[in-house]
Design an enzyme around this catalytic site. Structure first.
Site, PDB file in Angstrom:
ATOM      1  N   ASN A   1      -1.184  -0.277  -0.573  1.00 21.73           N
ATOM      2  CA  ASN A   1      -1.953  -0.594   0.632  1.00 21.73           C
ATOM      3  C   ASN A   1      -1.711   0.517   1.654  1.00 21.73           C
ATOM      4  O   ASN A   1      -0.684   1.177   1.606  1.00 21.73           O
ATOM      5  CB  ASN A   1      -1.439  -1.903   1.252  1.00 21.73           C
TER       6      ASN A   1
HETATM    7 CA    CA Z   1      -3.107  -8.942   0.759  1.00 22.74          CA
END
Ligand code: CA
Ligand code: CTP
Length: 225
Positions: A34
């Site tokens: 991420n």
């Molecule tokens: Ca997530």
């Protein structure tokens, strides 16, 4: 007479914080991740230490220095982050600020995946990672008294945050709008709302260090006799 506010309102408390992204290896040279700088989670750890708490920070890969006065545990993957969090318990409060990768590959390659010349991409089978916040939020007697999560959303901020609050057994969700036009991702400022069973509290645009200080102040008030 008015008493001066305690300079170290979290003295004697253990605060457990996750920060940064996780990296989920695909093969020895590639990973799924991420976007997360770790700035907000690390600022919360620093603010908690400044308030006198014993702080354990479980951090994914970031370029930030370890905050002074904080026990920092470095991990790579969501599974390792969960294991480190479980080892660090018990805690009075848990603040899960990490941007945990939702999936990892089912079978990590031991060799670098090579293009096979067909022009077709490899099929990557993914499996869902453990949810660290939900695990901590739903612990039995070992559950920290206060469990705080984050919800970074690009749309339906409050509804999504309320759903996460309930689903994960958190006490508060720090909700922030991370649509590209806000500049929050990777930046130094943040606009957050605190979502709890008592309602929604809007905070003005602040830098991440100020968000951290206010959150720690709110936690100290929660624990105050
Ligand atoms: Ca997530
Ligand atoms: N979180 C976690 N472990 C995961 C995923 C999320 O601890 N595997 C925590 C984050 O640290 C954050 C909160 O859960 O405090 C919300 O993360 P978010 O990614 O917004 O929630 P998800 O449940 O993964 O939902 P989404 O599908 O929106 O990504």
């Amino acid at each position: 007479a008015l008493l001066a506010p305690a300079a170290k309102p979290l003295a004697g408390r253990h605060i457990l914080i996750t920060s940064g992204p996780t990296h989920e290896p695909i093969d020895p040279v590639r990973y799924i991740a991420n976007r997360s700088s770790g700035k907000q989670g690390h600022a919360i750890a620093a603010a908690a230490a400044a308030a006198g708490a014993r702080v354990t920070l479980v951090s994914g890969p970031v370029t930030l220095a370890d905050p002074a006065g904080v026990t920092t545990i470095h991990v790579e993957t969501a599974s390792a982050m969960l294991a480190a969090v479980e080892r660090a318990l018990p805690a009075d409060a848990a603040i899960m600020a990490a941007a945990v990768a939702d999936w990892r590959v089912a079978r990590e390659g031991t060799e670098k995946i090579k293009k096979d010349g067909s022009g077709l991409p490899p099929a990557l089978a993914l499996v869902e990672n453990p949810d660290i916040l939900a695990t901590v939020g739903q612990l039995g007697p070992a559950r920290p008294k206060l469990v705080v999560g984050f919800a970074a959303e690009t749309e339906n901020l409050i509804a999504n945050a309320q759903a996460k609050l309930a689903r994960k057994g958190a006490d508060w969700i720090v909700a922030n709008d991370v649509s590209p036009e806000t500049g929050v991702m990777g930046g130094n400022a943040n606009t957050v709302r605190i979502v709890s069973k008592d309602g929604v509290e809007d905070w003005p645009l602040m830098d991440k260090a100020e968000v951290a200080r206010r959150l720690i102040e709110r936690i100290a008030a929660h624990f105050a006799p």
